[in-house]
Every structure is written in C-alpha cells, then in structure tokens.
Scaffold this motif. Structure first.
Motif, mmCIF file in Angstrom:
data_model
loop_
_atom_site.group_PDB
_atom_site.id
_atom_site.type_symbol
_atom_site.label_atom_id
_atom_site.label_comp_id
_atom_site.label_asym_id
_atom_site.label_seq_id
_atom_site.Cartn_x
_atom_site.Cartn_y
_atom_site.Cartn_z
ATOM 1 N N GLU A 1 12.563 19.141 5.840
ATOM 2 C CA GLU A 1 12.582 18.373 7.086
ATOM 3 C C GLU A 1 11.311 18.656 7.897
ATOM 4 O O GLU A 1 10.928 19.801 8.117
ATOM 5 C CB GLU A 1 13.807 18.750 7.910
ATOM 6 C CG GLU A 1 13.950 17.924 9.177
ATOM 7 C CD GLU A 1 15.235 18.245 9.925
ATOM 8 O OE1 GLU A 1 15.418 17.700 11.033
ATOM 9 O OE2 GLU A 1 16.043 19.041 9.406
ATOM 10 N N GLY A 2 10.669 17.599 8.313
ATOM 11 C CA GLY A 2 9.465 17.720 9.122
ATOM 12 C C GLY A 2 8.214 18.050 8.350
ATOM 13 O O GLY A 2 7.132 18.162 8.943
ATOM 14 N N ALA A 3 8.317 18.217 7.036
ATOM 15 C CA ALA A 3 7.138 18.569 6.252
ATOM 16 C C ALA A 3 6.207 17.368 6.150
ATOM 17 O O ALA A 3 6.657 16.242 5.947
ATOM 18 C CB ALA A 3 7.553 19.025 4.855
ATOM 19 N N PRO A 4 4.908 17.586 6.265
ATOM 20 C CA PRO A 4 3.969 16.461 6.175
ATOM 21 C C PRO A 4 3.798 16.000 4.732
ATOM 22 O O PRO A 4 4.141 16.704 3.784
ATOM 23 C CB PRO A 4 2.668 17.050 6.726
ATOM 24 C CG PRO A 4 2.767 18.507 6.406
ATOM 25 C CD PRO A 4 4.226 18.858 6.521
ATOM 26 N N VAL A 5 3.233 14.823 4.582
ATOM 27 C CA VAL A 5 2.979 14.251 3.263
ATOM 28 C C VAL A 5 1.502 13.899 3.171
ATOM 29 O O VAL A 5 0.957 13.249 4.067
ATOM 30 C CB VAL A 5 3.843 12.992 3.020
ATOM 31 C CG1 VAL A 5 3.426 12.305 1.725
ATOM 32 C CG2 VAL A 5 5.321 13.356 2.983
ATOM 33 N N GLU A 6 0.858 14.352 2.096
ATOM 34 C CA GLU A 6 -0.525 13.988 1.832
ATOM 35 C C GLU A 6 -0.565 12.975 0.701
ATOM 36 O O GLU A 6 0.262 13.008 -0.215
ATOM 37 C CB GLU A 6 -1.356 15.219 1.472
ATOM 38 C CG GLU A 6 -1.461 16.222 2.602
ATOM 39 C CD GLU A 6 -2.340 17.408 2.244
ATOM 40 O OE1 GLU A 6 -2.927 17.393 1.135
ATOM 41 O OE2 GLU A 6 -2.442 18.336 3.060
ATOM 42 N N MET A 7 -1.533 12.060 0.759
ATOM 43 C CA MET A 7 -1.640 11.005 -0.239
ATOM 44 C C MET A 7 -3.041 10.954 -0.825
ATOM 45 O O MET A 7 -4.024 11.054 -0.089
ATOM 46 C CB MET A 7 -1.309 9.638 0.368
ATOM 47 C CG MET A 7 0.131 9.439 0.770
ATOM 48 S SD MET A 7 0.414 7.747 1.362
ATOM 49 C CE MET A 7 2.186 7.794 1.667
ATOM 50 N N HIS A 8 -3.095 10.784 -2.125
ATOM 51 C CA HIS A 8 -4.362 10.511 -2.795
ATOM 52 C C HIS A 8 -4.841 9.122 -2.389
ATOM 53 O O HIS A 8 -4.034 8.233 -2.064
ATOM 54 C CB HIS A 8 -4.160 10.599 -4.311
ATOM 55 C CG HIS A 8 -5.385 10.296 -5.111
ATOM 56 N ND1 HIS A 8 -5.584 9.068 -5.723
ATOM 57 C CD2 HIS A 8 -6.482 11.053 -5.405
ATOM 58 C CE1 HIS A 8 -6.746 9.084 -6.353
ATOM 59 N NE2 HIS A 8 -7.308 10.281 -6.180
ATOM 60 N N GLU A 9 -6.135 8.890 -2.426
ATOM 61 C CA GLU A 9 -6.676 7.601 -2.006
ATOM 62 C C GLU A 9 -6.135 6.446 -2.843
ATOM 63 O O GLU A 9 -6.052 5.306 -2.383
ATOM 64 C CB GLU A 9 -8.198 7.622 -2.066
ATOM 65 C CG GLU A 9 -8.761 7.848 -3.471
ATOM 66 C CD GLU A 9 -10.278 7.882 -3.491
ATOM 67 O OE1 GLU A 9 -10.872 7.617 -2.423
ATOM 68 O OE2 GLU A 9 -10.856 8.169 -4.563
ATOM 69 N N GLY A 10 -5.735 6.738 -4.082
ATOM 70 C CA GLY A 10 -5.191 5.694 -4.943
ATOM 71 C C GLY A 10 -3.841 5.173 -4.493
ATOM 72 O O GLY A 10 -3.397 4.120 -4.971
ATOM 73 N N MET A 11 -3.163 5.868 -3.593
ATOM 74 C CA MET A 11 -1.913 5.353 -3.044
ATOM 75 C C MET A 11 -2.153 4.147 -2.149
ATOM 76 O O MET A 11 -1.245 3.378 -1.875
ATOM 77 C CB MET A 11 -1.195 6.444 -2.241
ATOM 78 C CG MET A 11 -0.505 7.497 -3.087
ATOM 79 S SD MET A 11 0.919 6.881 -4.001
ATOM 80 C CE MET A 11 2.121 6.665 -2.689
ATOM 81 N N LYS A 12 -3.392 3.993 -1.700
ATOM 82 C CA LYS A 12 -3.765 2.863 -0.829
ATOM 83 C C LYS A 12 -2.778 2.752 0.335
ATOM 84 O O LYS A 12 -2.064 1.760 0.504
ATOM 85 C CB LYS A 12 -3.817 1.564 -1.637
ATOM 86 C CG LYS A 12 -4.796 1.634 -2.802
ATOM 87 C CD LYS A 12 -4.888 0.314 -3.538
ATOM 88 C CE LYS A 12 -5.781 0.431 -4.774
ATOM 89 N NZ LYS A 12 -7.176 0.759 -4.460
ATOM 90 N N ALA A 13 -2.779 3.807 1.141
ATOM 91 C CA ALA A 13 -1.780 3.961 2.197
ATOM 92 C C ALA A 13 -1.807 2.802 3.180
ATOM 93 O O ALA A 13 -2.870 2.291 3.553
ATOM 94 C CB ALA A 13 -2.012 5.274 2.938
#
Length: 762
Positions: A464-476
């Motif tokens: 709960e509350g943990a952040p999420v990081e995304m690789h550039e390929g996720m095209k956020a």
C-alpha cells in the motif's frame, strides 16, 4: 414533429455519449479524461484549488499547478468525485451529461430565434457529425464550452425577446461557466458583447429596431464584468503559481505550427477535416455562412449574427493555434456548434421561401407573408417594456402561414443529414477503437486495453502506498497512472541495477531492447503477464530467490450486450490466469530452467508452444503432428524470406477488438535490426460514403514480445495484431523490416518484393 425529431436526436446523442462510460479509460486523446480524474482526486486528497496532473507523496506546491486552461472542468469533476467516489465513470460523466443537454439547447435557440422546425434542424445537425459523436464523452474542454455557451446564447435570445431578468441571469451564468471551461468562450463572449454594443449604441434604431436600453445595459455591464473578473481571477491564480510565463509560452507554441500558407495547411489536413465533418456538412456550412450574413444585412434580424459569432470563435481556435490543429484532430470541434446554429438559419430560410411561394400561388396579387417564423409564439412581457429585438424580429402570430412549408424544409434538410450520419456511425466506432486518434497520421496506435488490465491486476498486489516506476517502453499515459489506483508513478525510468524498487518496476517487452530484457531476466525474478513484466516488492524478488520468470496470460472473451454498451464495445473482457506454456517459453528463451507443462495443449497458442517444446526435446514426430494441426487451422500464406523466416498463415477473429494473428516459422535468430512489421492502406472508400479514402500508410503491427534476435531455428512464433479498421476497403501487408535502413529480408520468388498481403477488409 419538431419535438419528435429533437427527442430522437437527444436520445441518440445521449446513448452515443454514454457508450462505454463505465469502462476503463484507455490511451489516446481519451486519456485526458483520466488526467482530469487525477486532478480531481488530488484536489480532494490535498484540499487544493489548483490542478495537479500527477499523484504526489505530499501536498503539491502551487508551482505544480497546471495553468494552460481555466480550472472549471477540474472543479466540476472534483465535485462529481466527491459525490460518487473514485470510479472510471466519474472521468466521463460530466461530459456525458453536458452532451445530452446540448441538442435540447440547440433546439431551444433555433425555436426561439426562428421556429420549432429550425430548432429541430439544429439539434439533428449536431448529433450526426462524426466529430461531435467521436468526442461526446471527452471530459476535456470543448464539450463544456459548447454546452455552457449555448445556454448563454439561449438566455441572450430570450432576453432580447422578453426583457425578463431571469434570462439575463441565464445568459450571464451560461457565458461565465463557458469562460471557466476554456478560453474560446472568452472569444465568443467578447464577440457577443461587441455586437451588442454596436447594435444598441452605434447603429441607428431603424436597423434592428428599438432596444430596451436599461435591460440591455444591465446585461452588457454584468456580462462584461463577469468576463473581466473571470479573466482577472485566473491571471491572479496563475501569477501566484508563477505560471504566467508558462501560459504565454504554451500559447506561443500552440500558435506556431505550420508556417505554410493557410490554403496549403488546410489541404494537408483534408482527410482529417472530411473525416470530422464530411464533404456534405462542409459544403452546407459554407453556404450557411453566406446565408446568415445575407439575412443579417438584408432582413436585419440580429439573431442571425449568432451562428456567425460561433463561426468566428471556431475559426480563431482552428486557424490561430495551428500547432494544436496539426496534432489534435478534435481541434475544430467548435465548428459543430456553428454548423447546428447555421442549419437552423438554412431551414428557416427554406421554410420562408416555401411560404412565399405558397402565398404567391394562393393569391397572385397579394403581398407575401413576412420571412419570420410562422409558428413561434408572440413575444411576452409587459407592454411598457418593449422587447430588445424590436419590431424587425417580432414573429407573426401563429396560424399566419400553413405548417407544411416548415415540415417540408425540415424534411429536405434531414435527407443530407442521413448521408452525414452514414459516415458518422463508423467514425464513432473508429474513434473509440483508437482513443480519438483516428489514423494518427500513420503512427502506431495502442489502445492499452491489455496493458490497463495488467495494471489493475498488479496494483492490489503491491504494498500500500508503494510507488511504481515504468520503463520508457510502457509509454506512460494519464490513463495508466489512473489505472494504478492513485499511486505515485515515475515514468521513463531506467532499469534497476541490483535491487528492485520498493513498489514495482514495469516493462512492456515489445518496446524494450532484447539485451535489456535479458539483463532483467538474469538479475531479477519476474512476473510476466503477456508481454508485460513486473519486478519489485510484491511482484518479483531478486534472482537469488531462484524463482525465475513466472508467466500469466490473458484469457479473452467477447462481452455480452450489456457489457458491450456500458463497459467496452471495442475491447474483449480479459481475465489473467497462470500460463505454464508461456512460462516454459520465456524461461527457455532467457536461459532459465524450464519444465514442460503437465497438461495437454488446448488452444492454438498452447499448441504452438507445445510444438516448440517437442522440437527442443528432439521429439520430431510430436512436433510434426502439432505442426500439421496448427497449419490446418490457418489461412495459408506460404511466404518465405531469404533469411529462412517463413510466414505460415494467419487467423482472424472479428469481435469487439478484431485480432489478426500471424504465425511464423523462424529460420534462426534475425539480424539485430530486423523486426516483423504490419502496415495497412485504404485502397477504396466505403460504399455510399462521401468522405475521401484515407491516403496514409499506417503502422499496425506491434513488435513481438520475444525479439526476433532471440528466435530459434524451426520454432513457431505468433504475432497478434489488433485490427482497428478504417472506413473503406483496407489492405494489410506483413514484412521483415530493418529498423536502421539496413538490408531487409526479401521474399523468395517474390520478384524482389519485401511484403506480403495478410488481410483485406471491406
């Protein structure tokens, strides 16, 4: 009859706007509705007035406020979220309700200015245009601006006809709410104020008739004051946030755009323009501009200026801010309101001409009736307070002319509208399938349907509350951030080196280099859902845990009728289930110990992987038997490339989201820059359509989840290609293309060709 037409138009448009309103917000222009939802949630969570596009771990400072537009739509959505809670429907509900209210408002204006038939024409004209249908549920800027300003215009019309204070309040309220929605409402309000001042104080009274000076002055001063206060409010708020320079820079950028002459710019946008309005509506809109100007000058009816004022507003938006129009297909949305108001003037003109013709036939020597409405009620109000519009625009008493001319004019107008709707219906679906992007000028389009299902599945499995990081390929996108349930999301982050992030690190392997995939697989445990990987606390632990890759896949099924309408008519229903076959395939390709599944393969995809398992185990007979089963289920292609790769055949599933799957037998690892690609082109426009065929080649195929550089000789691979068909006959070709302009593999016995037709849809 007019009420019946308006009721049908309103019901149709409300149903179109509400389609998929309870479904997840996906990628494209529609993702901005999720962005508005994020802003609303931040306003409620942190008790702030300013909009902040991203979730934060602490109260955001004013420097983070978004200051390119007024904040009215954000406050409205926050109010809806306060009442209904955090749900996908809240991101769309304000736009759906305002869209449903727009046709009745257009009817009210047309009826008040002209006659009921003209009002019905206005309502019907608005609800058939492809652009208004496509963006009826977009909770952004244009929908609220049009709805609120039309309310303001109706109040202005009724004020000029009755001099009653209630309509003064309605006009001021509608225009002010429009100005809180976006800047074009200031252009329209400024134009109306300028016209009102000229009409009342500069022109002789014989031009438009006498005016109730006190009431007109009250309206003018109040509206001008509210416009000034609204502008001052945002200037003060933006100055407080230190964003005035950012605002000016953004509109300097928006107005830069294409430097070519306007005629060339419009020619380059021809397909977008025709797709949004159809040639029929474009021609009618041009004619209506001339008719409205002629009516204003010759008949001296002040309300004929209203369509022209809306035309000027839409033109400023579309022509001045060229960069916005170059990249946003919805930029000319305001022309939809102009077209509807202009349609009322056209039907009124046609009805008046028919009445004159009928009167001339009945009594050749008699003077024809006036050109005003035949069935509109006489102006109300005290005799001592004459209407602002004066005698020149006072309608004649009901019954002074027969009803058939109005009905005939309306019927004549509805006929071309049916042809417009013929293009509007497929455009509505095309828009929903592409997130409002349509052809995206040939660029690859992701719906993010599967990706959103993955994000919603992984979110409750994280701390709960943990952040999420995304690789550039996720095209956020804002839609992805919204789907994670309010977590802090850090897009475009490099892959972790030794330890996973506290929350999760998410990857779309289709847009990640093969060497980077291998590095992650070597160092971390991974949860794979289709092409999407998750690593981190709750999603995967460091590789020393020896779990390796654990794979899941999407089990898809067609939605039922209720789910098709309320949730998604352009995506299948998805369930995420463990997949031992995919687990074996990923582990085998990334050098991890892989145990063959215990169960027998059932689906074509499982048989494909079972074939590879048999081939890897040296069981040639089993592999041959499975190969025969697979090829028997395919539409054969038999296209062999000179690098040994063979396109065996395809399957095609037509449904909520149609899917073409290309089966490939690898000749071995491909060259480092070679990828399997699919592109398409429309070769013939749709039957009975007036819109030109899309001239652009469009990239359709997504990269394969397992890179061709990792393919194994004799293995079978499948490339699923979502098909979002364009109007007309569309042909799809597959090829092996070199990304860096190297030599691409050629077809054997293909005469030097490099691509093969894999699908043709009409």
């Amino acid at each position: 009859m007019a009420l019946a037409v308006t009721a049908v138009a309103t019901a149709w448009f409300a149903l179109a706007a509400a389609w998929e309103m309870f479904g997840p917000v996906l990628a494209g222009h529609y993702a901005s509705s999720a962005g508005v939802g994020i802003i609303a949630e931040n306003m409620l969570r942190w008790k702030i007035l300013g909009p902040v596009w991203e979730y934060t771990a602490s109260r955001p400072a004013p420097e983070m406020y978004y200051c390119h537009h007024p904040w009215g739509i954000f406050w409205t959505t926050a109010a809806f979220m306060k009442v209904f809670g955090r749900h996908d429907v809240v991101c769309r509900l304000p736009a759906v309700l305002l869209s449903a209210a727009t046709p009745p408002l257009l009817y009210a204006i047309g009826r008040s200015v002209y006659r009921p038939a003209a009002g019905a024409a206005a309502a019907a004209s608005f609800v058939v245009l492809p652009i208004t249908l496509a963006f009826a549920n977009l909770n952004a800027l244009e929908v609220p601006v049009m709805a609120w300003t039309l309310l303001g215009l109706w109040g202005y019309v009724r004020l000029t006809q009755t001099s009653r204070r209630r309509y003064l309040a309605v006009s001021a309220l509608g225009l002010t709410l429009g100005m809180h929605a976006d800047w074009p409402a200031f252009v329209l309000t400024g134009g109306l104020l300028a016209f009102g001042a000229i009409r009342a104080y500069l022109l002789p009274k014989r031009v438009f008739g006498p005016v109730h000076e006190r009431r007109h002055a009250q309206w003018w001063v109040l509206t001008a004051l509210l416009a000034t206060l609204t502008a001052a409010l945002y200037l003060a708020l933006f100055h407080h946030a230190g964003k005035l320079g950012d605002l000016l820079a953004s509109y300097g950028f928006r107005s830069s755009g294409n430097a070519e002459p306007l005629a060339k710019v419009l020619a380059s946008r021809r397909y977008w323009i025709e797709l949004s309005f159809t040639p029929i509506a474009i021609a009618a809109g041009k004619l209506a501009a001339i008719v409205c100007a002629a009516r204003l000058v010759l008949l001296r009816r002040e309300h004929d200026a209203l369509p022209l004022l809306y035309l000027a507003t839409a033109t400023v938006q579309y022509v001045v801010f060229r960069q916005g129009a170059d990249i946003h297909i919805f930029w000319p949305h305001y022309f939809g309101a102009y077209f509807a108001l202009a349609a009322a003037a056209l039907v009124e003109t046609g009805a008046a001409l028919l009445e004159r013709s009928a009167a001339a036939r009945r009594a050749p020597g008699a003077a024809p009736p006036p050109a005003g409405p035949a069935s509109a009620p006489p102006p109300a109000g005290p005799a001592s307070a004459p209407p602002l519009a004066g005698p020149a625009s006072a309608p004649p008493l009901a019954g002074s002319a027969p009803a058939w001319p109005a009905l005939a004019a309306l019927a004549l107008w509805l006929a071309p509208l049916a042809a417009v709707l013929r293009d509007g219906l497929p455009a509505l679906r095309y828009a929903r399938e592409t997130g409002g992007r349509f052809n995206e000028r040939g660029h690859l389009i992701h719906s993010d349907g599967a990706k959103t299902a993955f994000l919603r599945w992984i979110a409750p499995r994280l701390p709960e509350g943990a952040p999420v990081e995304m690789h550039e390929g996720m095209k956020a996108t804002w839609a992805q951030v919204w789907a994670l349930g309010g977590r802090v999301v850090k897009p475009t982050r490099p892959a972790p080196r030794e330890t996973p992030p506290r929350g999760a690190y998410l990857v779309d392997t289709r847009f990640m280099l093969d060497r980077d995939q291998a590095s992650l697989a070597r160092r971390f445990d991974i949860t794979a859902v289709g092409p999407f990987w998750a690593l981190g606390a709750g999603a995967g632990e460091p590789a020393r845990g020896a779990r390796g890759i654990e794979a899941f896949s999407f089990r898809e099924r067609e939605p039922g009728l209720l789910a098709w309408y309320l949730v998604s008519g352009t995506e299948p229903e998805r369930e995420i289930v463990p997949d031992p076959f995919l687990t074996w395939e990923l582990r085998a390709h990334f050098g991890q110990p892989a145990e063959p599944p215990a169960g027998a393969p059932e689906t074509l995809e499982q048989k494909r992987i079972a074939h590879n398992i048999a081939l890897a185990a040296g069981d040639g007979a089993r592999a041959a038997a499975l190969f025969a089963e697979i090829t028997a289920a395919l539409a054969p292609l038999g296209a062999r490339f000179d690098d040994g790769t063979e396109l065996l055949g395809t399957t095609f599933h037509e449904g909520a989201r149609s899917l073409l799957t290309i089966f490939v037998r690898a000749g071995g690892p491909a060259a480092s820059d070679v990828a399997l690609t699919v592109r398409s082109r429309v070769v013939e426009r749709a039957p009975l359509s007036t819109t030109m065929a899309d001239p652009i080649y469009r990239e359709v195929g997504l990269p394969t989840a397992i890179s061709p550089q990792r393919w194994r000789t004799g293995f079978l691979y499948a490339d699923p290609v979502p098909i979002r068909k364009r109007p007309g006959t569309e042909v799809f070709w597959a090829s092996l293309r070199a990304r860096d302009r190297g030599r691409a593999p050629r077809l054997v016995d293909g005469g030097g060709a490099s691509e093969v037709e894999v699908l043709r849809l009409r």
